[in-house]
Design a protein around this motif. Structure first.
Motif, short mmCIF file in Angstrom:
data_model
loop_
_atom_site.label_atom_id
_atom_site.label_comp_id
_atom_site.label_asym_id
_atom_site.label_seq_id
_atom_site.Cartn_x
_atom_site.Cartn_y
_atom_site.Cartn_z
N ALA A 37 0.80 -1.13 -0.05
CA ALA A 37 0.09 0.05 -0.03
C ALA A 37 0.83 1.17 -0.05
O ALA A 37 0.47 2.25 -0.87
N ILE A 38 2.19 1.28 0.75
CA ILE A 38 2.96 2.30 0.56
C ILE A 38 3.51 2.42 -0.67
O ILE A 38 3.69 3.82 -1.08
N ILE A 39 3.99 1.54 -1.02
CA ILE A 39 4.72 1.67 -2.60
C ILE A 39 3.51 2.12 -3.53
O ILE A 39 4.10 2.78 -4.14
N GLU A 90 1.59 6.64 -6.73
CA GLU A 90 0.51 7.54 -7.27
C GLU A 90 1.08 8.99 -7.07
O GLU A 90 0.88 9.89 -7.85
N LEU A 91 2.02 9.30 -6.02
CA LEU A 91 2.43 10.52 -5.99
C LEU A 91 3.40 10.68 -6.97
O LEU A 91 3.34 12.10 -7.48
N GLU A 138 -3.14 6.31 -10.53
CA GLU A 138 -3.10 5.05 -9.55
C GLU A 138 -2.11 4.03 -9.98
O GLU A 138 -1.96 3.80 -11.26
N ALA A 139 -1.21 3.79 -9.12
CA ALA A 139 0.11 3.15 -9.61
C ALA A 139 -0.36 1.48 -8.97
O ALA A 139 0.57 0.63 -9.28
#
Length: 282
Positions: free
Chosen positions: A172-174, A179-180, A185-186
């Motif tokens: 989730a952090i990755i 996404e940043l 959405e990545a």
């Protein structure tokens, strides 16, 4: 471990190939939101129901020469390939671990990971049917193994809970960082639930290792295959007269790389971690 018997080995392959046949149904139907129980299997082109004798894993495809008996159109060779691959996987689990709970757990783990990789490759989607089942299966069998006092490749019940949180949190952090960076959405939620199940199977350390190995394999595949293929397609569009064609990279289904990384880490993750601490951090 008990000496393997050929009768049990044949049974393991046949049962595994039957599971592979059901896996094909899940791969095709779950992304469409359809039931895997009803209706019965049918030709995706003409809709003709598949008869019982036409639904024997691997053999039916060979007898039918890879064609539907109704419309005569080709049946994808991926169907018998998945059946054979799952059958061989169950056979390998039996030969490696014998008629044990760990053999069954490894076989089921590998089967579900194959389903995840196949659906993510086809549809950029990881169905909840795979991830929820795998999470529940891992947690239930961890309790059974703990109660039986059997040695196992898998995490203990406590490590399974910590590993589920670690795996889901890491991916989730990755995804959030991606996404940043890319302003889109990545990482899909299916990757998060997948890594929750994988983390429950492997525990926290090997869950993190799975993410690292999956990212490495994905990077190698992107550089060696995906980027060159996208560039060839871009050049072809330019040659065909589409002067405004922009070079675009296709989305990369991360589950395709996480799935083999998870199986690799289950089987050899402890050795990889031990080698790292003994060699790199010495």
């Amino acid at each position: 471990m008990l000496e393997p018997h050929w009768s049990l080995a044949v049974l393991a392959f046949l049962f595994g190939s039957a599971i592979g046949s059901f896996l094909n149904v899940c791969i095709v139907r779950w992304p469409e939101g359809e039931s895997v129980v009803r209706p019965r299997s049918r030709c995706p082109r003409c809709g003709r129901p598949v008869q019982a004798l036409e639904n024997v894993p691997i053999l039916s495809w060979l007898v039918l020469r890879g064609k539907c008996r109704g419309c005569g159109l080709p049946i994808s060779p991926l169907y018998p390939a998945i059946e054979a691959l799952v059958g061989l996987g169950w056979l390998a689990a039996y030969f490696t671990y014998g008629p044990t709970l760990d053999a069954l757990r490894v076989a089921v783990f590998g089967t579900v990971l194959l389903g995840i990789a196949a659906t993510d490759a086809r549809r950029y989607l990881i169905p909840d049917g795979f991830t929820v089942f795998l999470l529940l299966w891992v947690l239930a069998t961890s309790l059974i193994a703990r109660g039986a006092g059997a040695a196992t490749l898998f995490a203990s019940p406590y490590e399974a809970l910590i590993g589920a949180c670690t795996g889901a949190g890491a991916i989730a952090i990755i995804g959030w960082l991606g996404e940043l960076a890319f302003k889109k959405e990545a990482m899909g939620f299916g990757d998060v639930t997948m890594m929750a199940a994988v983390g429950a199977a492997l525990g926290p350390e090997r869950a993190l290792l799975t993410v690292i190995v999956g990212a490495f394999v994905g990077a190698v595949a992107s550089v060696s295959v995906i980027v060159p293929a996208a560039w060839v397609l871009h050049r072809r569009r330019l040659v065909q007269g589409d002067a405004d064609a922009a070079f675009e990279l296709p989305p990369v289904p991360f589950g395709v790389f996480l799935a083999p990384a998870a199986l690799l880490t289950l089987l050899w993750g402890d050795r990889m971690i031990a080698w790292y601490f003994a060699t790199v951090l010495q």
